[in-house]
Design an enzyme around this catalytic site. Sequence first.
Site, PDB file in Angstrom:
ATOM      1  N   ARG A 113       0.850  -1.201   0.000  1.00  0.00           N
ATOM      2  CA  ARG A 113       0.000   0.000   0.000  1.00  0.00           C
ATOM      3  C   ARG A 113       0.876   1.238   0.000  1.00  0.00           C
ATOM      4  NH1 ARG A 113      -2.186  -0.721   6.268  1.00  0.00           N
ATOM      5  NH2 ARG A 113      -0.116  -1.086   7.115  1.00  0.00           N
ATOM      6  N   ASN A 151      -5.076   6.570   4.953  1.00  0.00           N
ATOM      7  CA  ASN A 151      -4.692   5.802   6.132  1.00  0.00           C
ATOM      8  C   ASN A 151      -3.218   6.022   6.398  1.00  0.00           C
ATOM      9  OD1 ASN A 151      -5.509   3.576   8.124  1.00  0.00           O
ATOM     10  ND2 ASN A 151      -3.600   2.788   7.233  1.00  0.00           N
ATOM     11  N   GLU A 152      -2.923   6.525   7.574  1.00  0.00           N
ATOM     12  CA  GLU A 152      -1.537   6.725   8.008  1.00  0.00           C
ATOM     13  C   GLU A 152      -0.690   7.416   6.934  1.00  0.00           C
ATOM     14  OE1 GLU A 152      -0.118   3.002   9.686  1.00  0.00           O
ATOM     15  OE2 GLU A 152      -1.055   3.542  11.567  1.00  0.00           O
ATOM     16  N   GLU A 317      -6.516   3.257  16.046  1.00  0.00           N
ATOM     17  CA  GLU A 317      -6.096   1.857  16.106  1.00  0.00           C
ATOM     18  C   GLU A 317      -5.343   1.644  17.417  1.00  0.00           C
ATOM     19  OE1 GLU A 317      -3.927   0.791  12.561  1.00  0.00           O
ATOM     20  OE2 GLU A 317      -5.348   1.832  11.263  1.00  0.00           O
ATOM     21  N   TRP A 325       3.496  -9.052  10.464  1.00  0.00           N
ATOM     22  CA  TRP A 325       3.202  -9.316   9.061  1.00  0.00           C
ATOM     23  C   TRP A 325       3.806 -10.678   8.742  1.00  0.00           C
ATOM     24  CZ3 TRP A 325       4.116  -4.651   5.221  1.00  0.00           C
ATOM     25  CH2 TRP A 325       3.195  -3.633   5.509  1.00  0.00           C
TER      26      TRP A 325
END
Length: 676
Positions: A113, A151-152, A317, A325
């Site tokens: 991403r 996101n982030e 979060e 991961w």
Amino acid sequence: MQTQTFQWREMTLGVCYYPEHWPKALWREDLRRMKEVGISAVRVAEFAWAIFEPCEGDFHFDFFDEFLDLCEEEKVKVILGTPTATPPAWLTEKYPEVLNALRDGTLLRHGARRQYTYNSPVYRRLSARIVEQLARHYGQHSAVVGWQIDNELNCETDEFYSEADHAAFRAFVQNKYGTLDALNEAWGTVFWSETYTDWSQVHCPRPVLNGGYNPHLLLDYSRFVSESCISFAKMQADIIREHKKPGDFITTNGLFGNLDNHRLQNEALDVYCYDSYPDFAFELDKSPKTSTDLNDRKWSRNLIETRSVCPHFGIMEQQSGGGGWVNRMEMPAPRPGQLTLWAMQSVAQGADFISFFRWRTCTFGTEMYWHGILDYDNRDNRKLAEVREFSRLLRTLDGVCGAENVAAFALLKDYDNEWDARLDAFHRRIKKHSEAEIFAASELNHTPYDAVYLTDGTEPQALSKYAVAIYPHPVIMTEKRAKLLKAYVENGGTLIVGCRAGLKDIRGQEVMLPQPGLLQELTGTDVRDFTFTSPGEDNDPGTPIWNDILTPLDGTAVLDTYKTSYYKGEASLTEHRLGRGRVLHLGSAFSRDRVCKLFAYTGILEPFSAWVTAPEGVELVMRENAGRSFIFALNFQPYEQTITLKKPSILLYTGERAEGDIILPPFGTAVFEEQD
Ligand code: GAL
């Protein structure tokens, strides 16, 4: 002052949920189970671009309509993410110019991403379109209460080297400097024949030997990346604002590098959210081995930073399971009690909204080891039980919602120095050391601080509430900031600065002035000699880095001297009175021991000790609301610890009276209110 245009009115619990990861048959049951443990909001859709727009210009809302309508029925609120962190495959195949590149120009490809760049006009156009579509479609949906942009931002990488970035950087510096002569002057390009004779020669950093980049170019590059990110976020926020309901908030999540988060908040957002993953402290192979390390307690430092961006923030979060991961980041499961401890740490430091990551661990994909509340088997487990109990505890803290954190001193920072320390190894070493040690001293001695970021526009009122301000290493100094500091001191403040203060100007060039440059009038010192310290020249145990040898000017008192080396007996710490205040100048970096002594010397040590005392292993945080005072006690150790309440108090979790010795169980927490 930061602008925060949204605040939660009661403590709120949420969770990150990915309806696209689960059979629809599970949705209703999931929402009901969430409600049953006290979760009232879900954050969704932040990676779902391929669902909303499976082919270019072909928009589909039926999938999320169905889910949001179910949320409406089940009375669960929704925070909707814009999906721009993950462009679909069709997009990057057709328009490879949207892709970010490594410094050597290699394009980042589909998968993972954040493979895009903020500066691609095509990506901006397509992002604006998907955001507009979502905002139009869901802006008035009654389940929606907020919007998360992307996101982030700047996570995964905070560097951008696509062709679009080179062009945008060129335009950025052209706009900033106007002429090539001015740019050449600011970047000192006469050094090593770097002189530019045409704008087309100007690029983002590209590979060079031995990392020998032009430091002034790198400093402007950080400013450029920040600017690019903020304008991308603002573009999205402006679109959402046209369609959302009044009262619904716009936020984003995380706190990353090369980004002026304060400007991001002020220019684009209503409220800021942080993502808190304290388990990184125990990541295998990276886990600190010393018992003096603060481990997961260090996340308070990030939370203090977030509070400086936005005083009453949220956690989008909050870690609920062991992290990982498939290819990296191996982390243990939170021990019983740790999930609550970490979430309470966020609340203590100013969060009024906690959303756990994630409801259930995904059974596929890169993050199938990033564990959520529920495991793959979907059965009730100890983490779910802990969330239920945390939710019960949180409901007892409604009086704390919106409360201000109490700080004994200000830690002064600014983005010019943040970014200078990224590129300057000399600066980085002292900054990293001092900030970690100041934090440790603050934690272990229960002397909390606020982070205060200075700009040339900061008003003196931003500092006046702090009796003491530590600006550890303001290597870059401007006249306006020096003036602000002078006003602070003259009005009675105590300013503490460390070594290498006032060395550079705003371009990152050294100033040809006696050190500490623009601060000399304040410190009343002259640095005539300076050096890295060699082994054995450890003047301040634990701080073997750098020594500025201080010559006190008229009226400046010497508080301490160097103990070894050729400058033995010379001043290492001085005090200069100015107006109603004073400036302490430390010639070195800061050790925790030194900081503790400075707390004592300036009279700010342990400000809560008349009410509560605690051992080093317990974090104490105070929040105040409309005349009510609350103390959070957080036991970060796997064994019992005892704190002592010296005044009658109420334990908010139970409503019971509490006084005297109180035992906190392993990883236990407690929140007390002072009784009149
Ligand atoms: C965060 C991110 C989430 C998830 C989580 C665990 O940084 O926002 O989407 O990836 O980390 O890795």
